[in-house]
Design a protein around this motif. Structure first.
Motif, mmCIF file in Angstrom:
data_model
loop_
_atom_site.group_PDB
_atom_site.id
_atom_site.type_symbol
_atom_site.label_atom_id
_atom_site.label_comp_id
_atom_site.label_asym_id
_atom_site.label_seq_id
_atom_site.Cartn_x
_atom_site.Cartn_y
_atom_site.Cartn_z
ATOM 1 N N ALA A 70 0.085 16.230 -17.316
ATOM 2 C CA ALA A 70 1.296 16.891 -16.832
ATOM 3 C C ALA A 70 1.444 16.727 -15.324
ATOM 4 N N GLU A 71 0.360 16.890 -14.580
ATOM 5 C CA GLU A 71 0.411 16.723 -13.124
ATOM 6 C C GLU A 71 0.709 15.271 -12.755
ATOM 7 N N ALA A 72 0.069 14.341 -13.463
ATOM 8 C CA ALA A 72 0.288 12.929 -13.181
ATOM 9 C C ALA A 72 1.736 12.532 -13.435
ATOM 10 N N LEU A 73 2.319 13.039 -14.513
ATOM 11 C CA LEU A 73 3.707 12.719 -14.834
ATOM 12 C C LEU A 73 4.656 13.246 -13.768
ATOM 13 N N ALA A 76 0.865 -1.178 0.000
ATOM 14 C CA ALA A 76 0.000 0.000 0.000
ATOM 15 C C ALA A 76 0.901 1.227 0.000
ATOM 16 N N GLY A 77 0.682 2.128 -0.949
ATOM 17 C CA GLY A 77 1.576 3.282 -1.061
ATOM 18 C C GLY A 77 1.013 4.363 -1.955
ATOM 19 N N SER A 78 1.887 5.045 -2.665
ATOM 20 C CA SER A 78 1.490 6.194 -3.489
ATOM 21 C C SER A 78 0.662 5.770 -4.689
ATOM 22 N N PRO A 79 -0.445 6.462 -4.969
ATOM 23 C CA PRO A 79 -1.244 6.164 -6.154
ATOM 24 C C PRO A 79 -0.510 6.440 -7.462
ATOM 25 N N PHE A 80 0.664 7.058 -7.386
ATOM 26 C CA PHE A 80 1.415 7.384 -8.604
ATOM 27 C C PHE A 80 2.657 6.508 -8.786
ATOM 28 N N ALA A 81 2.881 5.575 -7.845
ATOM 29 C CA ALA A 81 4.082 4.751 -7.914
ATOM 30 C C ALA A 81 4.089 3.841 -9.142
ATOM 31 N N ASP A 82 2.964 3.180 -9.430
ATOM 32 C CA ASP A 82 2.921 2.282 -10.588
ATOM 33 C C ASP A 82 3.028 3.043 -11.898
ATOM 34 N N LEU A 91 -0.136 7.947 -20.051
ATOM 35 C CA LEU A 91 -0.687 9.081 -19.303
ATOM 36 C C LEU A 91 -2.161 9.294 -19.639
ATOM 37 N N GLU A 92 -2.516 9.141 -20.907
ATOM 38 C CA GLU A 92 -3.912 9.293 -21.321
ATOM 39 C C GLU A 92 -4.789 8.259 -20.633
ATOM 40 N N GLY A 93 -4.312 7.009 -20.595
ATOM 41 C CA GLY A 93 -5.086 5.952 -19.944
ATOM 42 C C GLY A 93 -5.233 6.189 -18.455
ATOM 43 N N TYR A 94 -4.163 6.640 -17.804
ATOM 44 C CA TYR A 94 -4.199 6.864 -16.360
ATOM 45 C C TYR A 94 -5.191 7.968 -15.996
ATOM 46 N N VAL A 95 -5.103 9.112 -16.658
ATOM 47 C CA VAL A 95 -5.991 10.226 -16.296
ATOM 48 C C VAL A 95 -7.428 9.955 -16.726
ATOM 49 N N ALA A 96 -7.627 9.097 -17.726
ATOM 50 C CA ALA A 96 -8.991 8.733 -18.109
ATOM 51 C C ALA A 96 -9.692 8.006 -16.964
ATOM 52 N N VAL A 97 -8.916 7.267 -16.166
ATOM 53 C CA VAL A 97 -9.473 6.533 -15.027
ATOM 54 C C VAL A 97 -9.482 7.378 -13.765
ATOM 55 N N ARG A 98 -8.387 8.094 -13.515
ATOM 56 C CA ARG A 98 -8.208 8.777 -12.240
ATOM 57 C C ARG A 98 -8.491 10.274 -12.289
#
Length: 278
Positions: A248-251, A212-218, A236-243
């Motif tokens: 840019a922020e996710a990266l 259990a850790g950071s939502p951005f680690a994977d 990045l497109e797939g990640y932000v489509a879900v979350r």
């Protein structure tokens, strides 16, 4: 099918940790046998893996678990996990031969998986202690993490001071994220079985370091080595489509979260992989 029925029909599979993963064939059926023979494994390692498969099933593709068995000290039998064999191609073998459109398509699929895992919450960060996925909590500060590896990095004083500054900035950024989620911790193409025709992921493998850790680690792990623009954009497109949020922020957050792994990799003196913590 029991372990005894597998007989001698075991063949080592590429990528297995310390040669502990085998392809088994019995009665015309194939399965994958994960043997937890190294004494450094947690006594409930196989059960933790099985629990993680149950936790994510229906949300993330994982192989069916056919058998799980704890170690038996009296007989010297190691713990084992038997799962179905999933047909397909490992992602790291497939990705180099894809064109840009295909890289983007596969990247989106992987980003969606990372985003899905990032949406599976836990109350505190930590490693999994048992088959109930009870958390053994830990607090990780990047500045302290860097200091713990400083001597092993063997960097110049100037480079080390620069790393300290990067770690402090990264920690400030991560402190803005208060949520904790399930982390596969080794989510990258080599641990994914992909349908070569549809480019859909058929199985996510190797949950050895899940915690259990950071939502951005994977997300950071997915972008560690594969830098093709189409693939990165797709992830990045797939990640932000879900979350949600922006790419840019996710990266930026993914790079901050992944500094933990990069420091550890930089400090390793040999090729051996560190032992698992469960």
């Amino acid at each position: 099918m029991s372990f005894g029925e597998l007989g001698g029909g075991l063949r080592p599979l590429d990528g297995g940790w310390s040669g502990e993963t085998f392809l088994a064939e019995a009665g015309g059926e194939r399965s994958v046998v994960r043997v937890f023979a190294d004494p450094r494994h947690h006594p409930q390692a196989a059960e933790v893996h099985e629990a993680l498969h149950r936790l994510v099933r229906g949300l993330v593709p994982v192989p069916d678990v056919l058998e799980v068995r704890r170690a038996d000290a009296a007989t010297g039998t190691p713990a084992l996990l038997v799962t179905e064999f999933v047909e397909g191609v490992r992602g790291d073998l497939l990705l180099p031969d894809l064109d840009e459109a295909q890289q983007g398509s596969l990247g989106r699929c992987l980003g969606e998986i990372a985003g899905t895992l990032a949406g599976m919450p836990f109350l505190t960060a930590g490693t999994f202690a048992d088959k109930e996925l009870r958390i053994e909590a830990f607090a990780l500060d990047l500045t302290e993490w860097v200091e713990s590896y400083a001597e092993r990095l063997d960097w110049s004083p100037a480079d080390l001071e620069g790393l300290r500054d990067v770690a402090a900035d990264a920690q400030d950024l991560l402190d803005t994220v208060t949520r904790v989620s399930l982390v596969h911790s080794d989510l990258n193409p080599k641990n994914l079985i992909v349908d070569p025709e549809t480019l859909r992921v058929r199985a996510v493998l190797d949950w050895e370091f899940a915690h259990a850790g950071s939502p951005f680690a994977d997300l950071g792990n997915l972008l560690r080595f594969d830098r093709e623009a189409a693939y990165v954009s797709g992830v990045l497109e797939g990640y932000v489509a879900v979350r949600g949020g922006s790419a840019a922020e996710a990266l930026e957050l993914a790079r901050a979260a992944h500094l933990v792994a990069l420091v550890e990799l930089g400090a390793r003196r040999g090729p051996a992989r560190e032992p698992p913590r469960h």
